[in-house]
Design a protein around this motif. Structure first.
Motif, PDB file in Angstrom:
ATOM      1  N   ASN A  41       1.542   7.249  -6.297  1.00 32.52           N
ATOM      2  CA  ASN A  41       0.276   7.960  -6.570  1.00 32.52           C
ATOM      3  C   ASN A  41      -0.641   7.117  -7.472  1.00 32.52           C
ATOM      4  OD1 ASN A  41      -1.648   9.878  -6.483  1.00 32.52           O
ATOM      5  ND2 ASN A  41      -0.566  11.401  -7.736  1.00 32.52           N
ATOM      6  N   ALA A  42      -0.691   5.806  -7.193  1.00 33.34           N
ATOM      7  CA  ALA A  42      -1.534   4.915  -7.984  1.00 33.34           C
ATOM      8  C   ALA A  42      -2.660   4.412  -7.090  1.00 33.34           C
ATOM      9  CB  ALA A  42      -0.717   3.740  -8.499  1.00 33.34           C
ATOM     10  N   VAL A  43      -3.877   4.765  -7.433  1.00 36.59           N
ATOM     11  CA  VAL A  43      -5.013   4.427  -6.571  1.00 36.59           C
ATOM     12  C   VAL A  43      -5.549   3.035  -6.912  1.00 36.59           C
ATOM     13  CG1 VAL A  43      -7.319   5.122  -5.879  1.00 36.59           C
ATOM     14  CG2 VAL A  43      -5.563   6.844  -6.289  1.00 36.59           C
ATOM     15  N   GLU A  90      -6.538  -0.255  10.303  1.00 38.04           N
ATOM     16  CA  GLU A  90      -6.404   1.125   9.864  1.00 38.04           C
ATOM     17  C   GLU A  90      -6.595   2.033  11.077  1.00 38.04           C
ATOM     18  OE1 GLU A  90      -7.872   2.502   5.553  1.00 38.04           O
ATOM     19  OE2 GLU A  90      -9.396   2.483   7.087  1.00 38.04           O
ATOM     20  N   PHE A 121      -8.068   1.773  -3.810  1.00 40.93           N
ATOM     21  CA  PHE A 121      -8.345   2.680  -2.702  1.00 40.93           C
ATOM     22  C   PHE A 121      -7.897   2.110  -1.354  1.00 40.93           C
ATOM     23  CE2 PHE A 121     -11.197   3.840  -6.066  1.00 40.93           C
ATOM     24  CZ  PHE A 121     -11.011   5.201  -6.151  1.00 40.93           C
ATOM     25  N   ALA A 122      -7.493   0.852  -1.328  1.00 42.81           N
ATOM     26  CA  ALA A 122      -6.947   0.212  -0.131  1.00 42.81           C
ATOM     27  C   ALA A 122      -6.373  -1.117  -0.592  1.00 42.81           C
ATOM     28  CB  ALA A 122      -8.035  -0.030   0.909  1.00 42.81           C
ATOM     29  N   ILE A 165      -8.049  10.729  -0.497  1.00 41.84           N
ATOM     30  CA  ILE A 165      -8.795   9.518  -0.130  1.00 41.84           C
ATOM     31  C   ILE A 165      -8.697   9.258   1.373  1.00 41.84           C
ATOM     32  CG2 ILE A 165      -8.853   7.006  -0.418  1.00 41.84           C
ATOM     33  CD1 ILE A 165      -7.709   7.591  -3.296  1.00 41.84           C
ATOM     34  N   LEU A 166      -7.456   9.380   1.890  1.00 38.73           N
ATOM     35  CA  LEU A 166      -7.256   9.106   3.318  1.00 38.73           C
ATOM     36  C   LEU A 166      -7.960  10.148   4.174  1.00 38.73           C
ATOM     37  CD1 LEU A 166      -3.501   8.112   3.134  1.00 38.73           C
ATOM     38  CD2 LEU A 166      -5.385   6.598   3.701  1.00 38.73           C
ATOM     39  N   ARG A 167      -7.888  11.408   3.715  1.00 36.23           N
ATOM     40  CA  ARG A 167      -8.526  12.480   4.475  1.00 36.23           C
ATOM     41  C   ARG A 167     -10.041  12.271   4.603  1.00 36.23           C
ATOM     42  NH1 ARG A 167      -5.022  17.194   5.021  1.00 36.23           N
ATOM     43  NH2 ARG A 167      -3.492  16.084   6.262  1.00 36.23           N
ATOM     44  N   LYS A 224     -11.539   9.585   5.135  1.00 36.46           N
ATOM     45  CA  LYS A 224     -11.912   8.528   6.090  1.00 36.46           C
ATOM     46  C   LYS A 224     -12.178   9.149   7.446  1.00 36.46           C
ATOM     47  CE  LYS A 224      -9.374   5.037   3.737  1.00 36.46           C
ATOM     48  NZ  LYS A 224      -8.973   3.695   3.708  1.00 36.46           N
ATOM     49  N   ILE A 282       0.962   4.340  -2.649  1.00 31.03           N
ATOM     50  CA  ILE A 282       0.810   5.751  -2.258  1.00 31.03           C
ATOM     51  C   ILE A 282       1.971   6.565  -2.828  1.00 31.03           C
ATOM     52  CG2 ILE A 282       0.787   7.346  -0.305  1.00 31.03           C
ATOM     53  CD1 ILE A 282      -0.650   5.158   1.315  1.00 31.03           C
ATOM     54  N   ALA A 283       3.183   6.035  -2.681  1.00 26.18           N
ATOM     55  CA  ALA A 283       4.353   6.763  -3.184  1.00 26.18           C
ATOM     56  C   ALA A 283       4.268   6.946  -4.698  1.00 26.18           C
ATOM     57  CB  ALA A 283       5.627   6.020  -2.817  1.00 26.18           C
ATOM     58  N   ASN A 331      -1.038  14.403  -4.276  1.00 21.05           N
ATOM     59  CA  ASN A 331      -1.210  12.951  -4.213  1.00 21.05           C
ATOM     60  C   ASN A 331      -2.678  12.619  -3.945  1.00 21.05           C
ATOM     61  OD1 ASN A 331      -1.163  10.177  -3.306  1.00 21.05           O
ATOM     62  ND2 ASN A 331       1.052  10.413  -3.176  1.00 21.05           N
ATOM     63  N   GLU A 332      -3.229  11.790  -4.830  1.00 17.83           N
ATOM     64  CA  GLU A 332      -4.645  11.447  -4.704  1.00 17.83           C
ATOM     65  C   GLU A 332      -4.955  10.724  -3.414  1.00 17.83           C
ATOM     66  OE1 GLU A 332      -7.248   9.856  -7.712  1.00 17.83           O
ATOM     67  OE2 GLU A 332      -5.640  10.261  -9.146  1.00 17.83           O
ATOM     68  N   TRP A 333      -3.967   9.966  -2.930  1.00 14.01           N
ATOM     69  CA  TRP A 333      -4.166   9.212  -1.700  1.00 14.01           C
ATOM     70  C   TRP A 333      -4.463  10.136  -0.524  1.00 14.01           C
ATOM     71  CZ3 TRP A 333      -4.961   4.204  -1.021  1.00 14.01           C
ATOM     72  CH2 TRP A 333      -4.635   3.337  -2.049  1.00 14.01           C
ATOM     73  N   ILE A 369       3.069  16.401  -2.070  1.00 13.50           N
ATOM     74  CA  ILE A 369       2.140  15.646  -1.229  1.00 13.50           C
ATOM     75  C   ILE A 369       0.712  16.110  -1.482  1.00 13.50           C
ATOM     76  CG2 ILE A 369       1.445  15.199   1.154  1.00 13.50           C
ATOM     77  CD1 ILE A 369       4.291  15.134   1.930  1.00 13.50           C
ATOM     78  N   ILE A 385      -4.620  -3.393  -5.394  1.00 11.94           N
ATOM     79  CA  ILE A 385      -4.999  -2.222  -4.601  1.00 11.94           C
ATOM     80  C   ILE A 385      -6.067  -1.432  -5.326  1.00 11.94           C
ATOM     81  CG2 ILE A 385      -4.126   0.057  -3.898  1.00 11.94           C
ATOM     82  CD1 ILE A 385      -1.636  -1.438  -2.930  1.00 11.94           C
ATOM     83  N   LEU A 424       0.843  -1.197   0.000  1.00 12.35           N
ATOM     84  CA  LEU A 424       0.000   0.000   0.000  1.00 12.35           C
ATOM     85  C   LEU A 424       0.879   1.248   0.000  1.00 12.35           C
ATOM     86  CD1 LEU A 424      -2.813   1.304   0.218  1.00 12.35           C
ATOM     87  CD2 LEU A 424      -2.584   1.200   2.691  1.00 12.35           C
ATOM     88  N   ILE A 450       3.661   9.808   3.714  1.00 11.05           N
ATOM     89  CA  ILE A 450       2.478  10.466   3.141  1.00 11.05           C
ATOM     90  C   ILE A 450       1.220   9.940   3.848  1.00 11.05           C
ATOM     91  CG2 ILE A 450       1.108  10.823   1.045  1.00 11.05           C
ATOM     92  CD1 ILE A 450       3.686  10.580  -0.569  1.00 11.05           C
ATOM     93  N   TYR A 451       1.203   8.633   4.091  1.00 12.09           N
ATOM     94  CA  TYR A 451       0.079   8.011   4.794  1.00 12.09           C
ATOM     95  C   TYR A 451      -0.052   8.635   6.188  1.00 12.09           C
ATOM     96  CZ  TYR A 451      -2.771   4.105   6.633  1.00 12.09           C
ATOM     97  OH  TYR A 451      -3.760   3.330   7.173  1.00 12.09           O
ATOM     98  N   LEU A 490      -3.592  10.493   7.071  1.00  8.89           N
ATOM     99  CA  LEU A 490      -4.617   9.727   7.784  1.00  8.89           C
ATOM    100  C   LEU A 490      -5.176  10.556   8.950  1.00  8.89           C
ATOM    101  CD1 LEU A 490      -5.788   6.795   7.676  1.00  8.89           C
ATOM    102  CD2 LEU A 490      -4.264   6.290   9.583  1.00  8.89           C
TER     103      LEU A 490
END
Lengths: 430, 186
Positions: free
Chosen positions: A171-173, A423, A192-193, B181-183, B185, A168-169, B176-178, B173, A190, A164, A406-407, A411
């Motif tokens: 940028n591939a969803v 998560e 979206f998760a 998406i994460l935000r 949640k 993210i790094a 970044n699409e993620w 950053i 993957i 995952l 980035i995660y 988050l």
């Protein structure tokens, strides 16, 4: 209140890889690296003990490349005392020494970045673990950071699977991440998760390429060199080739062996030469990673010179003989049909087992990993192959760390850790 | 001999009017074919003299007759010995491609132009960096002041969240699409 600006300063990524831990705050351009190993300070002569700082001696263990090297010569039984805690990215539940090393590594990584900012409320630590890591590893890692919260300021901790982080790094969803490590290859769809049901793992990797290189060296008459892992690794890198199609490549090498004869100088006094009659075996070294189902490779297995078999880690079976293209297809089959096409649109290769180069002039028979996977997909499923884009990650070594920070930055802190969804954030007890 | 710059794996020196190219080939594992390929490339550079610099390991592959016959020099570098470890094993011969005086002027003019533009670029980037640094510091001070004011006013939570999201995250950053998406949640 933790603001975005704060998170851009104090998010801390740690990628626990089998060989190296990559770590550091989000502000770094590239993470720092340390070998995933620890040296237990046992069996020490008294004279050496006197020279070791008391706090280090009390812990009985050192980590860090320099630190380990410093004490390595003083420890009598290096084999017993030098501990590599992760195998295939996983530490055994009952392996107490492995967990001590992992804790020491967690402490070491945080200690490298002291903070004096009065507004510092603690690190937001994002830890990346193997996709194969079972539940107990998650729990144990959280426990480690709970304990370290007494020593360092830690605001919250989260854990994410390495594939995952790569997505993210990059940028591939929607994508399939194929991570090729030393011990295994993980295929992770993957969307979206991480889609856990689609996780397929192969019990092969760089190590099998080393193993076949070793056997080839023995056949050629370099049994002495074949004993040394370092030398085998050097020979693999220098002479190993990935064939576009194994049969054609072998035919080409047998009909014109002079084209594939090569020499490798390992040291000023040691040179290895792959002679004419063995020139074709160079293709087996690369091919075994992608597909071991060939007569030529099977003959090594039948003579018990190579072992390629299934293994089980936690609740995941690692297939020994499945080829990479089949693994990708199997993985996609376990994804909901509705999103299969979207997920399959991008296949991203990462990890050291996929770093192969094509020597100039051999483009007609040899290929890089991206081309090899494309060819295999075309053979197994032309319909799929026409729709996918296969590529290699831009920074194979650092992409997991980059994804982790980035995660950690994105988050929401309102999301508390859930064991079911794996998560959210865990807030250490103080 | 004066250092005149580098390009790729080639260092350039000036020896009077001679341009000397020194190709660097340092590797853990030497390949014979690669070594001679590099020598070939060096000879094609149009330099007055060419040298190839290698580690002592490469000596096994070097055919001194070939180097001497082609007038290519060989420098052996032993990093363990520091500065003393650099030894010229074979001296290069000046290559026939003599440079005409006219061309020298043209080269000088081109070099001058290149240096001027390069200098300007460096100046600009330096200015840009200083500007960015100052802007960043001002921004930090502003943010600190804003935080103090906000604490005083004890703004309602909705407003506070809005103020936070207005701060643009650094380098990449934000795109970044993620992150989006994460935000989302909760």
């Amino acid at each position: 209140m933790i603001s975005d600006a704060y998170r851009l300063k104090y998010t801390f990524g740690v990628d626990f890889g089998t060989s190296y831990v990559k770590y550091g705050p989000i502000t770094l351009n590239e993470p720092k690296m340390v070998q995933t190993r620890g040296l237990f300070l046992r069996d020490l002569p008294e004279s050496v003990k006197m020279r070791i700082p008391p706090d280090v001696l009390a812990r009985g263990l050192v980590v860090g490349d320099e630190e380990v090297r410093k004490y390595l010569s003083s420890v009598r039984d290096v084999q017993r005392n030098l501990k590599y805690p992760l195998k295939d990215g996983v530490a055994r539940r009952d392996d107490e020494e492995a967990w001590r090393v992992l804790k020491e590594l967690a402490r070491y990584t945080l200690a490298q970045f002291p903070v004096s900012d009065p507004e510092f409320a603690g690190w937001l630590v994002a830890v990346a673990l193997s996709a194969l890591a079972p539940d107990y590893m998650y729990k144990a890692i959280f426990d480690i950071y709970d304990e370290l919260a007494n020593e360092f300021k830690i605001y919250a901790v989260t854990i994410l699977p390495q594939p995952l982080a790569v997505a993210i790094a990059e940028n591939a969803v929607n994508c399939v991440i194929v991570e090729g490590g030393h011990g295994n290859i993980q295929v992770a769809p993957i969307s979206f998760a991480l889609i856990r049901e689609g996780l397929v793992a192969l019990n092969r990797g760089g190590a099998e390429a080393n193993a076949i290189t070793r056997e080839i060296l023995k056949d050629i008459g370099y049994s002495d060199i074949a004993r040394e892992e370092y030398a085998v690794e050097m020979v693999k890198r220098a002479v190993g080739l990935v064939p576009r199609r194994l049969k054609e490549a072998i035919r080409a090498a047998k009909s014109d062996p002079d084209r594939f004869v090569t020499k490798v100088r390992l040291s000023p006094v040691v040179e290895v030469e792959i002679p004419r009659e063995y020139a074709w075996t160079r293709f087996l070294i690369g091919e075994i990673v992608f597909d071991p189902n060939h007569e030529e490779i099977k003959s090594y297995i039948e003579q018990s010179r190579l072992r390629i078999e299934n293994a089980v880690i936690g609740d995941v079976t690692l297939y020994g003989e499945m080829d990479v293209a089949s693994a990708i297809i199997t993985s996609l089959r376990n994804v909901s049909v509705e999103i299969q096409e979207r997920v399959a649109s991008q296949i991203i290769l990462s990890g050291g087992a996929f770093s192969w180069r094509v020597p100039p002039g051999m483009e007609d028979v040899a290929a890089d990993s991206v081309t090899r996977v494309k060819i295999a997909l075309e053979e197994k499923s032309p319909a799929l192959a026409s729709k996918v884009e296969v590529r290699l990650v831009s920074e194979p070594q650092y992409s997991v760390w980059r994804g982790a920070v980035i995660y950690g930055y994105a988050l929401p802190l309102s999301l508390e850790w859930s064991d079911t969804t794996r998560e959210g954030w865990r807030f250490p007890r103080r | 001999m004066k250092y005149a710059g580098e390009g790729g794996e080639v260092l350039w020196f000036e020896e009077g009017l001679n341009r000397v190219a020194v190709g660097i080939y340092f590797a853990d594992l030497y390949e014979e074919a690669e070594l001679y390929k590099r020598v070939g490339a060096l000879m094609g550079l149009g330099a007055s003299k060419v040298f190839l610099a290698v580690l002592p390991d490469a000596l096994a592959f070097v055919d001194p007759r070939y180097f001497k016959a082609n007038g290519v020099g060989l420098v052996v570098v032993d990093p363990a010995k520091g500065v003393d470890g650099v030894e010229v094993k074979i001296f290069a011969r000046a290559r026939p491609a003599a440079v005409e005086p006219l061309k020298i002027d043209a080269v000088k003019a081109a070099l001058h132009e290149y240096l001027a533009s390069e200098l300007k670029r460096v100046e600009e980037s330096l200015f840009e960096k200083v500007k960015r640094y100052v802007d960043q510091r001002i921004e930090e001070v502003k943010r600190a002041l804003q935080a103090v004011e906000e604490a005083k006013r004890a703004a309602p939570p909705v407003q506070r969240a809005a103020a936070e999201s207005a701060q643009e995250p650094r380098g990449g950053i934000g795109e970044n699409e993620w992150v989006k998406i994460l935000r989302s949640k909760r």
